[in-house]
Design an enzyme around this catalytic site. Structure first.
Site, PDB file in Angstrom:
ATOM      1  N   GLN A   1      -5.448  27.727  30.795  1.00 15.99           N
ATOM      2  CA  GLN A   1      -4.425  28.619  30.605  1.00 15.99           C
ATOM      3  C   GLN A   1      -3.831  27.259  30.071  1.00 15.99           C
ATOM      4  O   GLN A   1      -2.592  28.450  29.190  1.00 15.99           O
ATOM      5  CB  GLN A   1      -4.006  28.414  31.966  1.00 15.99           C
ATOM      6  CG  GLN A   1      -2.533  29.210  32.928  1.00 15.99           C
ATOM      7  CD  GLN A   1      -2.152  28.951  34.602  1.00 15.99           C
ATOM      8  OE1 GLN A   1      -3.018  29.235  34.910  1.00 15.99           O
ATOM      9  NE2 GLN A   1      -1.285  28.249  34.430  1.00 15.99           N
TER      10      GLN A   1
ATOM     11  N   GLY B   1      -4.572  24.256  28.520  1.00 16.57           N
ATOM     12  CA  GLY B   1      -5.746  24.047  27.508  1.00 16.57           C
ATOM     13  C   GLY B   1      -6.008  24.636  26.846  1.00 16.57           C
ATOM     14  O   GLY B   1      -5.900  26.548  25.926  1.00 16.57           O
TER      15      GLY B   1
ATOM     16  N   TYR C   1       8.388  18.921  39.839  1.00 18.65           N
ATOM     17  CA  TYR C   1       6.715  18.575  39.890  1.00 18.65           C
ATOM     18  C   TYR C   1       6.647  17.216  39.985  1.00 18.65           C
ATOM     19  O   TYR C   1       5.032  17.162  40.397  1.00 18.65           O
ATOM     20  CB  TYR C   1       6.893  18.583  38.046  1.00 18.65           C
ATOM     21  CG  TYR C   1       5.893  17.965  37.189  1.00 18.65           C
ATOM     22  CD1 TYR C   1       4.862  17.908  37.818  1.00 18.65           C
ATOM     23  CD2 TYR C   1       6.162  15.734  36.801  1.00 18.65           C
ATOM     24  CE1 TYR C   1       3.635  17.168  37.073  1.00 18.65           C
ATOM     25  CE2 TYR C   1       5.220  15.688  36.394  1.00 18.65           C
ATOM     26  CZ  TYR C   1       4.134  15.942  35.938  1.00 18.65           C
ATOM     27  OH  TYR C   1       2.934  15.183  35.913  1.00 18.65           O
TER      28      TYR C   1
ATOM     29  N   LYS D   1       3.057  15.624  42.766  1.00 14.64           N
ATOM     30  CA  LYS D   1       2.277  14.893  42.767  1.00 14.64           C
ATOM     31  C   LYS D   1       1.936  13.496  43.223  1.00 14.64           C
ATOM     32  O   LYS D   1       1.170  12.567  43.720  1.00 14.64           O
ATOM     33  CB  LYS D   1       2.919  14.412  40.766  1.00 14.64           C
ATOM     34  CG  LYS D   1       2.156  15.263  39.872  1.00 14.64           C
ATOM     35  CD  LYS D   1       0.745  15.145  39.349  1.00 14.64           C
ATOM     36  CE  LYS D   1       0.275  15.784  38.366  1.00 14.64           C
ATOM     37  NZ  LYS D   1      -1.240  15.626  37.798  1.00 14.64           N
TER      38      LYS D   1
ATOM     39  N   ASN E   1       5.614   8.186  29.794  1.00 15.30           N
ATOM     40  CA  ASN E   1       5.538   9.434  28.977  1.00 15.30           C
ATOM     41  C   ASN E   1       4.676   9.325  27.322  1.00 15.30           C
ATOM     42  O   ASN E   1       4.189   8.579  26.505  1.00 15.30           O
ATOM     43  CB  ASN E   1       6.813   9.249  28.038  1.00 15.30           C
ATOM     44  CG  ASN E   1       8.088  10.222  28.538  1.00 15.30           C
ATOM     45  OD1 ASN E   1       8.381   9.297  29.837  1.00 15.30           O
ATOM     46  ND2 ASN E   1       8.741  10.955  28.599  1.00 15.30           N
TER      47      ASN E   1
HETATM   48  N1  UFG Z   1      14.586  15.347  25.200  1.00 12.47           N
HETATM   49  C1  UFG Z   1      15.329  15.963  24.596  1.00 12.47           C
HETATM   50  N2  UFG Z   1      15.033  16.933  23.674  1.00 12.47           N
HETATM   51  C2  UFG Z   1      14.203  17.989  23.922  1.00 12.47           C
HETATM   52  C3  UFG Z   1      13.204  17.718  24.784  1.00 12.47           C
HETATM   53  C4  UFG Z   1      13.389  16.010  25.555  1.00 12.47           C
HETATM   54  O1  UFG Z   1      16.305  15.332  24.572  1.00 12.47           O
HETATM   55  O2  UFG Z   1      13.798  18.530  23.533  1.00 12.47           O
HETATM   56  C5  UFG Z   1      14.356  14.308  26.216  1.00 12.47           C
HETATM   57  C6  UFG Z   1      14.197  14.932  27.544  1.00 12.47           C
HETATM   58  O3  UFG Z   1      16.043  15.022  28.249  1.00 12.47           O
HETATM   59  C7  UFG Z   1      13.893  12.835  27.634  1.00 12.47           C
HETATM   60  C8  UFG Z   1      13.180  12.471  27.270  1.00 12.47           C
HETATM   61  O4  UFG Z   1      13.833  13.685  25.891  1.00 12.47           O
HETATM   62  O5  UFG Z   1      14.970  11.943  28.609  1.00 12.47           O
HETATM   63  C9  UFG Z   1      12.002  12.483  27.413  1.00 12.47           C
HETATM   64  O6  UFG Z   1      11.636  13.812  27.338  1.00 12.47           O
HETATM   65  P1  UFG Z   1       9.928  14.450  27.908  1.00 12.47           P
HETATM   66  O7  UFG Z   1      10.225  16.452  27.904  1.00 12.47           O
HETATM   67  O8  UFG Z   1       9.148  14.282  26.784  1.00 12.47           O
HETATM   68  O9  UFG Z   1       9.435  14.357  28.897  1.00 12.47           O
HETATM   69  P2  UFG Z   1       9.502  13.485  30.463  1.00 12.47           P
HETATM   70  O10 UFG Z   1      10.155  11.771  30.432  1.00 12.47           O
HETATM   71  O11 UFG Z   1      11.064  14.914  30.839  1.00 12.47           O
HETATM   72  O12 UFG Z   1       8.693  13.920  31.591  1.00 12.47           O
HETATM   73  C10 UFG Z   1       6.982  13.450  30.723  1.00 12.47           C
HETATM   74  C11 UFG Z   1       6.010  14.156  31.253  1.00 12.47           C
HETATM   75  C12 UFG Z   1       5.958  14.353  32.444  1.00 12.47           C
HETATM   76  C13 UFG Z   1       6.590  12.999  33.761  1.00 12.47           C
HETATM   77  C14 UFG Z   1       7.431  12.050  32.791  1.00 12.47           C
HETATM   78  C15 UFG Z   1       7.662  10.209  33.702  1.00 12.47           C
HETATM   79  O13 UFG Z   1       6.361  15.389  30.792  1.00 12.47           O
HETATM   80  O14 UFG Z   1       4.400  15.216  32.777  1.00 12.47           O
HETATM   81  O15 UFG Z   1       6.908  12.205  31.515  1.00 12.47           O
HETATM   82  O16 UFG Z   1       8.735  10.118  32.741  1.00 12.47           O
HETATM   83  F1  UFG Z   1       6.636  13.232  34.651  1.00 12.47           F
END
Ligand code: UFG
Length: 329
Positions: free
Chosen positions: A34, A36, A142, A146, A171
């Site tokens: 889905q 992967g 999410y 978990k 991350n």
């Molecule tokens: N961000 C931006 N612009 C974007 C994408 C992300 O500013 O286009 C910011 C987000 O707001 C966040 C940071 O970059 O502050 C990291 O965002 P990600 O989407 O890369 O990662 P997340 O921190 O939201 O989530 C990741 C994993 C999750 C996990 C989490 C735990 O995807 O599964 O880390 O920290 F739960």
């Protein structure tokens, strides 16, 4: 060691499969493809296409593969933003899927599982760096699913003796040194791959979500950890269970936080590209700061991350994004 990897065609799953095979493990993959990718399935692994929510399918796999030592479970939905608009998808895939999986494991006497959990189980942290014993109060669906999965494992251990290791990643980022596999979500929502898509010309600009957080430059702080270092931790966790140890929970991060602006800056340095960036509204469910203490994983599992610098991490991801531009269009 014979390992069943659920979600082994996904981002962290495929890197873990590569690591396990490299270390001489016998690997069986289950993935519904889905999110992967077929191309991420290692050629030396046995592959079953199917869904962990399908009890008959899971029973079939455990009947065919009678001597599984450990299950490593990545088969879940994992996007914070999506989980806020479609929570029931997360309850269905993450919780119902794990329930069916555990029923099938118990029925087939498979008693060890390593499971991908997340920093999102903590919500807004009380302390930085975050310890495993800190308060868990998720701010998004999410993380909530978990955390509920972790609790399901706990009670199934009490009742049926299924031992688990829950790995709470911060991350995940970076790509395999061989460039065979890397981060490829569709649609992509994660910061580093989006920045690198701007650098490789497949995206126009990066939107930085929020610049009014209580951090040094107003953008969110995260702890970025290389996917191969996560893979190493899964292998160590599987060994830990094989050695007869009790269920446990470990954080996995580098222990260093970077703001969104710092990540953009670092990517500019690594790629030599301009990477236009703009500030946008905050994204729902985002905590301001998430940084791990991984002392427990280091001391108990003997985990030693090899990719400690953000520059090195982004370099591996950049090589992947450069090589796979057409795939991203
Ligand atoms: N961000 C931006 N612009 C974007 C994408 C992300 O500013 O286009 C910011 C987000 O707001 C966040 C940071 O970059 O502050 C990291 O965002 P990600 O989407 O890369 O990662 P997340 O921190 O939201 O989530 C990741 C994993 C999750 C996990 C989490 C735990 O995807 O599964 O880390 O920290 F739960």
């Amino acid at each position: 060691m014979k390992v069943l990897v659920l979600g082994g065609a996904g981002y962290i799953g495929s890197h873990t499969v590569y690591y396990l095979i490299d270390k001489g493990c016998d690997v069986v993959i289950v993935d519904n493809l889905q999110t992967g990718h077929e191309w991420a399935v290692h050629k030396d692994a046995k592959f079953y296409k199917g869904d962990i929510r399908d009890r008959a399918f899971m029973d079939f796999v455990f009947e065919k593969e009678t001597d599984i030592d450990v299950v490593i479970h990545f088969a879940a939905c994992s996007l914070v933003g999506e989980s806020m608009v479609d929570p029931l998808k997360y309850y269905d895939n993450n919780l119902c899927g794990t329930k069916v999986l555990l029923e099938s494991m118990v029925a087939h006497n498979v008693k060890k599982i390593v499971f991908s959990s997340t920093a999102a189980t903590y919500g807004e942290p009380e302390n930085i760096p975050i310890l495993e014993s800190d308060r868990t109060l998720p701010t998004n669906t999410y993380g909530e699913t978990k955390l509920s999965m972790e609790k399901m494992f706990k009670w199934v251990d009490v009742a049926h003796g299924v031992k688990y290791v829950s790995l709470r990643y911060f991350n995940a980022c970076g790509a395999h040194e061989t460039e065979d596999i890397g981060e490829a979500h569709n649609p992509e929502t994660h910061l580093i791959p989006i920045i690198l898509q701007v650098a490789n010309g497949t995206r126009e600009k990066i939107m930085m979500f929020g610049n009014d957080y209580d951090t040094k430059d107003g953008t969110c702080v995260r702890d970025y950890i290389h996917v191969t270092d996560l893979a190493q931790a899964h292998m160590l966790a599987a060994k830990y269970l094989m050695d007869g140890n009790d269920s446990n929970i470990f954080n996995l991060g580098n222990g260093v936080g970077f703001t969104v602006k710092e990540v953009v800056e670092c990517a500019r340095k690594v790629t030599g590209k301009e990477i236009p960036a703009e500030v946008a509204e905050r994204r729902a469910g985002d905590p301001a700061v998430l940084v791990a203490s991984s002392e427990k994983a280091r001391s108990i599992l003997g985990w030693e991350p090899k990719y400690a610098s953000l520059e090195k991490i982004i370099s591996t991801a950049w090589r992947w994004h450069e090589a796979h531009k057409t795939f991203e269009k």
